[in-house]
Design an enzyme around this catalytic site. Structure first.
Site, PDB file in Angstrom:
ATOM      1  N   HIS A 312      44.180  36.547  44.499  1.00 40.59           N
ATOM      2  CA  HIS A 312      44.754  37.788  44.007  1.00 40.59           C
ATOM      3  C   HIS A 312      45.148  38.655  45.190  1.00 40.59           C
ATOM      4  O   HIS A 312      44.478  38.653  46.226  1.00 40.59           O
ATOM      5  CB  HIS A 312      43.755  38.533  43.114  1.00 40.59           C
ATOM      6  CG  HIS A 312      44.359  39.630  42.301  1.00 40.59           C
ATOM      7  ND1 HIS A 312      44.566  40.894  42.796  1.00 40.59           N
ATOM      8  CD2 HIS A 312      44.823  39.640  41.017  1.00 40.59           C
ATOM      9  CE1 HIS A 312      45.112  41.641  41.853  1.00 40.59           C
ATOM     10  NE2 HIS A 312      45.284  40.911  40.772  1.00 40.59           N
ATOM     11  N   ASP A 370      44.444  35.707  35.185  1.00 38.60           N
ATOM     12  CA  ASP A 370      45.648  35.078  34.623  1.00 38.60           C
ATOM     13  C   ASP A 370      45.395  33.622  34.241  1.00 38.60           C
ATOM     14  O   ASP A 370      45.961  33.123  33.268  1.00 38.60           O
ATOM     15  CB  ASP A 370      46.804  35.149  35.628  1.00 38.60           C
ATOM     16  CG  ASP A 370      47.226  36.571  35.924  1.00 38.60           C
ATOM     17  OD1 ASP A 370      47.396  37.330  34.965  1.00 38.60           O
ATOM     18  OD2 ASP A 370      47.370  36.922  37.105  1.00 38.60           O
TER      19      ASP A 370
END
Length: 435
Positions: A312, A370
């Site tokens: 991330h 995600d």
């Protein structure tokens, strides 16, 4: 924000040194206030991608990427996802405090009274091709809401801002469901306001007029958790876009449409969609037996193959939302009996390899939210192209809260980034025969 320290900046080109105030927040890094640099020195600062720039002062969401910490109004996301539902979280983001029982009831009633959209909105959908991406449809329809609800567009009026916030929060599930129904060729389903926010949305998406929709509490709770975990995430690309659009005085519906358009990018809201495309591609090439080949390509910088759904931009540790989403993922797979589904078995095997492989562990490339949310949405029945629409639905409240905070700032100014110009210096236009 307090100012107790300062930084001295010196120049090697003869420009006089100057002192810059250092502001301290309640948490996180201090910030150096550079607003007077240009006026004092004629120089801009340079920060492509805003990697080291605080673009605003906010009280809504805090992220500590090194610790893997995410707070909404001071509350850890882990606690909110377990003890609250989505509308409670919305109330918190919009108002700064969790609701009492009476406040929660009143807020839910206000939202649910606005779930229908104007009947003429139905005609908008017939203007899109059946194979249009649902996000394209959603951008257009959300922006068009200002044409129907222009009685609450005075952004300087707090009551107008509140009404617009409620309308957006209430109508987004209906519009997202309509985008899905149009995409699959089924009739639109009207809201049923005796259901919860998430159950109502799932009924509008997956129900039909042919039979009564059966609410599954496990699946509804899974969707509710997805939305809580995606409700806000500080000054990301789409939120910054909403703030920038709002700084011009644009109406809230236009600002949220701008946020949706930004969210559509594969590096932002489209990341979970990209995860499923990656899994589908591995499955086509041989499935679990070919994961080793895929991992080898990921490690080869020249291959161009990327491991989607891992790592991330902000979190340098484990994404705190991922642990919660992983739990939900397994609950949904258990409920639906999908652990033996080839794609989901592939996803779980890839997760295991990445968590154990030193290459990914050393680089802290852990599964992010995600990765799991894409798997959960696929299990719930959403086609891949709808994933980002669900993300937009969840993030709408964060956009509204951030927009409202910015508009209420007494010294708010229109956003106007500057640039380092490296183009041509002044030159004369020659007659066309001499060019």
């Amino acid at each position: 924000m307090s100012t107790q320290k300062s930084a001295k900046i010196t120049f090697s080109d003869g420009t006089p040194a100057m002192d810059l105030p250092i502001h301290q927040g309640t948490m996180g890094p201090d910030v150096i206030d550079i607003r007077k640099i240009y006026g004092a020195t004629g120089k801009f600062t340079f920060d492509p991608g805003f990697l080291s720039t605080a673009s605003c002062e906010s009280k809504i969401t805090y992220i500590d990427g090194d610790k893997g910490e995410l707070l909404y109004r001071g509350y850890p996301i882990e606690q909110l996802a377990v003890h609250c539902d989505y509308l409670e979280t919305c109330y918190l983001l919009l108002n700064g405090e969790l609701p009492t029982q009476d406040q929660r009831t009143d807020f839910e009633q206000r939202v649910m009274r606005h779930t229908m959209v104007h009947e003429q909105m139905n005609r908008f959908f017939t203007g899109f091709r059946r194979d249009a991406h649902p996000m394209a449809v959603l951008v257009g329809c959300v922006g068009a809401l200002s044409a129907f609800y222009h009685d609450s567009l005075d952004i300087q009026n707090p009551e107008h801002r509140f009404i617009s916030a409620i309308r957006l929060l209430a109508k987004m599930p209906t519009l997202v469901a309509m985008a899905y129904k149009y995409h699959v060729g089924q009739p639109f389903m009207y809201p049923q306001n005796n259901l919860s926010y998430s159950a109502n949305f799932m009924r509008m998406v997956f129900g039909t007029p042919c039979e009564e929709y059966q609410v599954n509490d496990v699946l509804v709770r899974a969707l509710d958790r997805i939305m809580i975990l995606h409700a806000d995430h500080e000054q990301n690309a789409s939120t910054s876009t909403v703030r920038l659009a709002g700084s011009s005085g644009a109406n809230p519906f236009a600002c949220i449409a701008a946020g949706i358009a930004t969210l559509w990018g594969p590096a932002h809201g489209g990341a979970n969609e990209a995860c499923l495309f990656m899994l589908d591609d591995i499955q086509r090439q041989g499935g679990i037996e070919k994961i080793g080949n895929f991992i080898s390509k990921v490690k080869d910088k020249d291959s161009g193959v990327k491991l989607m759904g891992f790592g991330h931009r902000v979190y340098k540790n484990y994404d705190p939302r991922a642990k919660l989403m992983r739990e939900t993922c397994y609950e949904v797979l258990d409920e639906l009996g999908l652990h033996d589904d080839p794609l989901f078995k592939l996803a779980m095997k890839l997760e295991q390899i990445a968590l154990e492989d030193d290459y990914f562990v050393q680089r802290k490339l852990y599964p992010n939210v995600d990765y799991y949310s894409g798997i959960v949405q696929r299990a719930l029945g959403f086609p891949t192209e709808m994933f980002t629409c669900v993300f937009a639905l969840a993030r709408t409240v964060g956009w509204i809260a951030q927009w409202g905070e910015m508009i209420a700032e007494p010294d708010q100014k229109i956003g106007r980034p500057r640039q380092l110009f490296t183009g041509s210096t002044p030159r004369e236009v020659k007659p066309i025969a001499q060019r």
